[in-house]
Design a protein around this motif. Structure first.
Motif, short mmCIF file in Angstrom:
data_model
loop_
_atom_site.label_atom_id
_atom_site.label_comp_id
_atom_site.label_asym_id
_atom_site.label_seq_id
_atom_site.Cartn_x
_atom_site.Cartn_y
_atom_site.Cartn_z
N ASP A 86 42.72 47.58 44.51
CA ASP A 86 41.29 47.30 44.58
C ASP A 86 41.08 45.93 45.23
O ASP A 86 41.52 44.91 44.69
CB ASP A 86 40.69 47.33 43.17
CG ASP A 86 39.17 47.34 43.17
OD1 ASP A 86 38.58 47.82 44.15
OD2 ASP A 86 38.59 46.87 42.17
N ARG A 87 40.41 45.92 46.37
CA ARG A 87 40.20 44.67 47.10
C ARG A 87 39.06 43.86 46.49
O ARG A 87 38.08 44.41 45.98
CB ARG A 87 39.88 44.98 48.56
CG ARG A 87 39.91 43.78 49.49
CD ARG A 87 39.64 44.20 50.92
NE ARG A 87 39.89 43.11 51.86
CZ ARG A 87 39.66 43.19 53.16
NH1 ARG A 87 39.20 44.32 53.68
NH2 ARG A 87 39.91 42.16 53.95
N LEU A 136 36.10 40.95 47.21
CA LEU A 136 35.29 40.40 48.30
C LEU A 136 34.32 39.36 47.76
O LEU A 136 34.00 39.34 46.56
CB LEU A 136 34.50 41.51 49.01
CG LEU A 136 35.33 42.61 49.68
CD1 LEU A 136 35.51 43.79 48.73
CD2 LEU A 136 34.67 43.07 50.98
N PRO A 192 34.81 40.05 53.32
CA PRO A 192 36.23 39.94 52.93
C PRO A 192 36.73 38.50 53.00
O PRO A 192 36.17 37.66 53.72
CB PRO A 192 36.94 40.83 53.95
CG PRO A 192 36.03 40.86 55.13
CD PRO A 192 34.64 40.76 54.60
N LEU A 197 31.49 47.89 44.74
CA LEU A 197 30.69 48.08 45.96
C LEU A 197 30.58 49.57 46.29
O LEU A 197 29.50 50.05 46.64
CB LEU A 197 31.33 47.33 47.12
CG LEU A 197 31.48 45.81 46.95
CD1 LEU A 197 32.20 45.21 48.15
CD2 LEU A 197 30.13 45.16 46.76
N ASP A 198 31.70 50.29 46.19
CA ASP A 198 31.68 51.72 46.47
C ASP A 198 30.76 52.48 45.51
O ASP A 198 30.20 53.53 45.87
CB ASP A 198 33.10 52.30 46.38
CG ASP A 198 34.02 51.77 47.47
OD1 ASP A 198 33.51 51.22 48.47
OD2 ASP A 198 35.25 51.87 47.31
N GLN A 229 36.06 46.01 45.25
CA GLN A 229 35.62 47.06 46.17
C GLN A 229 35.09 48.27 45.42
O GLN A 229 34.12 48.90 45.86
CB GLN A 229 36.79 47.49 47.07
CG GLN A 229 36.43 48.51 48.13
CD GLN A 229 35.49 47.95 49.19
OE1 GLN A 229 35.78 46.94 49.79
NE2 GLN A 229 34.37 48.62 49.41
N ASP A 284 43.95 38.97 47.92
CA ASP A 284 42.60 39.49 47.70
C ASP A 284 42.56 40.87 47.07
O ASP A 284 41.60 41.62 47.26
CB ASP A 284 41.83 39.51 49.03
CG ASP A 284 42.48 40.44 50.05
OD1 ASP A 284 43.66 40.77 49.87
OD2 ASP A 284 41.81 40.82 51.02
N THR A 285 43.59 41.25 46.32
CA THR A 285 43.59 42.56 45.66
C THR A 285 44.02 42.45 44.20
O THR A 285 44.68 41.49 43.80
CB THR A 285 44.55 43.55 46.36
OG1 THR A 285 45.88 43.02 46.33
CG2 THR A 285 44.12 43.80 47.79
#
Length: 298
Positions: free
Chosen positions: A168-169, A171, A264, A250-251, A247, A270-271
């Motif tokens: 999972d990124r 941001l 990003p 956001l999704d 992420q 970043d994950t």
């Protein structure tokens, strides 16, 4: 010579009282009346011929020996759970009762996607969910209150096994009209510590966000603390600063209806890894691996 041993129910009452620190709340959590729970603990004290709990009008205080008995009770109850698990594991997989804790930065975004499919494809699975922070969820697992936990790594999970579900990124989220006109990707050095909005202590995403920034001294604005990702988004939407969002949020549409955008980070940290964990050597380990596959497919 006959020996009278404590019952599982008596030990459950004692552990519930230790956890909640109040006879009424412990009884409610145990689905019995307060008088039933109190009587069960008194019977246990009589059986052991000792005082485990000091009772006053306002305070419930465990004696030193009482605390030791609670620790032993946790282990005994966990062994009893594993005995039940052993029998259940011999039957049909992903059927019957399964208790799972999920952390708040995953639950509202992932569960709506996976639960309908699990109900359809695994109709015999009776899934009980509880939302807890990572530390509380791991403690619940070790004490046998839940069977498995869905959380984000890295996080200290003790003597547990794990299966990675997804990556999972993370941001950076900011107002669309931010006066500094940030670029399409954000360097960690560009983050203003005084405007960084964070989750309150106890949420592992806070640590993941700071790690993603790759700035060990970064602490965020201590006066700007959110209790949930939705709260943080509203704070950003009102121009109070920037925050970090996963992420999956956001999704799931967390920014819908707001004037917030996400960018990003230019960093290698970043994950976070979404993982299912369970107690090592659990008789239901293969079942949990199958559940991990089901979650991964979702």
């Amino acid at each position: 010579m006959s020996t009278y041993l404590p019952t599982i129910k008596q030990l459950q009452y004692l552990v519930a009282l230790h956890e909640h620190g109040h006879f009424g709340r412990a009884a409610e959590a145990s689905f019995v009346s307060q008088s039933t729970l109190s009587a069960g603990i008194r019977e246990l004290e009589s059986l052991l011929d000792t005082v485990l709990v000091e009772r006053t009008r306002r305070v419930v205080r465990f004696t030193p020996l009482g605390n030791q008995v609670v620790e032993k009770a946790h282990r005994l109850l966990r062994e009893a759970e594993e005995l039940s698990d052993l029998v259940q594991a011999a039957g049909k997989p992903l059927a019957g009762t399964l208790r799972m804790s999920v952390i708040p930065t995953i639950a509202p975004f992932l569960l709506p996607k996976i639960l309908p499919r699990l109900r359809t494809e695994r109709p015999e699975l009776n899934l009980f969910l509880r939302e807890e922070t990572s530390a509380d969820a791991v403690e619940s697992l070790q004490h046998g209150r839940v069977d498995c936990v869905l959380l984000a790594l890295p996080f200290p999970i003790g003597d547990s096994e794990s299966e990675i579900i997804a990556e999972d990124r993370l941001l950076i989220a900011m107002p669309k009209d931010d006066p500094r006109d940030p670029p399409d990707t954000i360097r960690p050095s560009a983050i203003d510590e005084g405007r960084l909005l964070m989750l309150e202590d106890g949420h592992c995403l806070r640590d993941h966000a700071l790690a993603a920034c790759n700035r060990p001294g970064l602490k965020g604005n201590a006066a700007m603390i959110g209790t949930s990702l939705h709260t943080l988004v509203q704070m950003v939407d009102n121009g109070l600063g920037w925050t970090m969002l996963p992420q999956m949020a956001l999704d799931a549409g967390i920014l819908e209806g707001t004037d917030v955008v996400a960018r990003p980070l230019t960093t290698s940290n970043d994950t976070r890894d979404i993982a299912l964990i369970w107690r090592r050597n659990s008789p239901r380990a293969e079942e949990f691996r199958l559940l991990a596959e089901e979650l991964r497919a979702g």
